[in-house]
Design an enzyme around this catalytic site. Sequence first.
Site, mmCIF file in Angstrom:
data_model
loop_
_atom_site.group_PDB
_atom_site.id
_atom_site.type_symbol
_atom_site.label_atom_id
_atom_site.label_comp_id
_atom_site.label_asym_id
_atom_site.label_seq_id
_atom_site.Cartn_x
_atom_site.Cartn_y
_atom_site.Cartn_z
ATOM 1 N N HIS A 1 0.853 -1.183 0.000
ATOM 2 C CA HIS A 1 0.000 0.000 0.000
ATOM 3 C C HIS A 1 0.897 1.245 0.000
ATOM 4 O O HIS A 1 2.088 1.160 0.333
ATOM 5 C CB HIS A 1 -0.909 -0.001 1.216
ATOM 6 C CG HIS A 1 -2.043 -0.963 1.097
ATOM 7 N ND1 HIS A 1 -2.590 -1.602 2.178
ATOM 8 C CD2 HIS A 1 -2.739 -1.400 0.020
ATOM 9 C CE1 HIS A 1 -3.580 -2.379 1.777
ATOM 10 N NE2 HIS A 1 -3.677 -2.282 0.471
ATOM 11 N N SER B 1 -2.139 -1.674 -11.467
ATOM 12 C CA SER B 1 -2.134 -1.125 -10.118
ATOM 13 C C SER B 1 -3.247 -1.809 -9.323
ATOM 14 O O SER B 1 -4.294 -2.168 -9.888
ATOM 15 C CB SER B 1 -2.372 0.381 -10.196
ATOM 16 O OG SER B 1 -2.396 0.941 -8.908
ATOM 17 N N GLY B 2 -3.039 -1.989 -8.018
ATOM 18 C CA GLY B 2 -4.011 -2.685 -7.180
ATOM 19 C C GLY B 2 -5.441 -2.200 -7.330
ATOM 20 O O GLY B 2 -6.346 -2.996 -7.616
ATOM 21 N N ASP C 1 -4.713 -6.443 -7.882
ATOM 22 C CA ASP C 1 -4.876 -7.446 -6.817
ATOM 23 C C ASP C 1 -5.611 -8.666 -7.366
ATOM 24 O O ASP C 1 -5.271 -9.809 -7.052
ATOM 25 C CB ASP C 1 -5.659 -6.867 -5.634
ATOM 26 C CG ASP C 1 -4.946 -5.712 -4.951
ATOM 27 O OD1 ASP C 1 -3.708 -5.736 -4.907
ATOM 28 O OD2 ASP C 1 -5.632 -4.794 -4.475
ATOM 29 N N ASP D 1 -1.122 -1.654 4.795
ATOM 30 C CA ASP D 1 -1.190 -0.600 5.804
ATOM 31 C C ASP D 1 -2.408 -0.838 6.692
ATOM 32 O O ASP D 1 -3.543 -0.618 6.261
ATOM 33 C CB ASP D 1 -1.280 0.760 5.117
ATOM 34 C CG ASP D 1 -1.202 1.916 6.094
ATOM 35 O OD1 ASP D 1 -1.331 1.693 7.320
ATOM 36 O OD2 ASP D 1 -1.020 3.054 5.627
ATOM 37 N N HIS E 1 -10.128 -0.185 -2.206
ATOM 38 C CA HIS E 1 -10.197 -1.501 -2.845
ATOM 39 C C HIS E 1 -10.008 -2.622 -1.820
ATOM 40 O O HIS E 1 -9.540 -3.699 -2.144
ATOM 41 C CB HIS E 1 -9.176 -1.600 -3.993
ATOM 42 C CG HIS E 1 -7.756 -1.506 -3.561
ATOM 43 N ND1 HIS E 1 -7.195 -0.360 -3.076
ATOM 44 C CD2 HIS E 1 -6.768 -2.429 -3.554
ATOM 45 C CE1 HIS E 1 -5.917 -0.579 -2.770
ATOM 46 N NE2 HIS E 1 -5.646 -1.832 -3.042
ATOM 47 N N ASP F 1 -10.925 -6.175 -2.665
ATOM 48 C CA ASP F 1 -9.949 -6.846 -3.534
ATOM 49 C C ASP F 1 -8.784 -7.388 -2.719
ATOM 50 O O ASP F 1 -8.281 -8.485 -2.978
ATOM 51 C CB ASP F 1 -9.416 -5.879 -4.597
ATOM 52 C CG ASP F 1 -10.500 -5.360 -5.511
ATOM 53 O OD1 ASP F 1 -11.508 -6.064 -5.697
ATOM 54 O OD2 ASP F 1 -10.332 -4.251 -6.045
ATOM 55 N N ARG G 1 -7.439 -14.101 0.786
ATOM 56 C CA ARG G 1 -8.222 -15.335 0.867
ATOM 57 C C ARG G 1 -7.730 -16.358 -0.152
ATOM 58 O O ARG G 1 -7.527 -17.531 0.164
ATOM 59 C CB ARG G 1 -9.708 -15.040 0.631
ATOM 60 C CG ARG G 1 -10.569 -16.282 0.675
ATOM 61 C CD ARG G 1 -11.999 -16.024 0.197
ATOM 62 N NE ARG G 1 -12.693 -17.274 0.026
ATOM 63 C CZ ARG G 1 -12.553 -18.093 -1.018
ATOM 64 N NH1 ARG G 1 -11.749 -17.786 -2.009
ATOM 65 N NH2 ARG G 1 -13.208 -19.231 -1.082
#
Length: 156
Positions: A19, A65-66, A71, A91, A98, A101, A107
Amino acid sequence: MNTIDKPIAARKRIALVAHDNRKQGLIAWCDKHRGVLEQHQLLGTGTTGTQIEASTGMPVEKLFSGPMGGDQQLGAKICQGDVDILIFFWDPFEPMPHDPDVKALLRIAAVWNIPVACNASTADMMIHSTLMSQSFAREVPDYQGYLAARTGEITV
């Protein structure tokens, strides 16, 4: 669900994610462990991967990008067996737009039994493990058996 053994090769595919408030910490960690990381294949979400590559000179396969789907791309790569280790400096003090995500990525890493480090201490323990330089077996879901049971197919 039944599981099968699937080896993680000696040359690992290491996903690097951080992050915004943790990017500099991950870059410093990568620079500190350059000697080990250079022996493996690195990939990362867009901004993180770009910054690691620019700061360390190590090649990083960059995904989106996430917040733009990176992600989820990384989660798909885990499902496909294209990621062996996830190092994700997240963080815990900042809400993320997001966040669903991120939770899905963590998970899926748990489902597919991928080693995950969420901070420098855990990442240090992983990178210094004797397993970093050798192949080892891990249990993963037997997806073919699961699919066969759900569709009535017979596996050979």
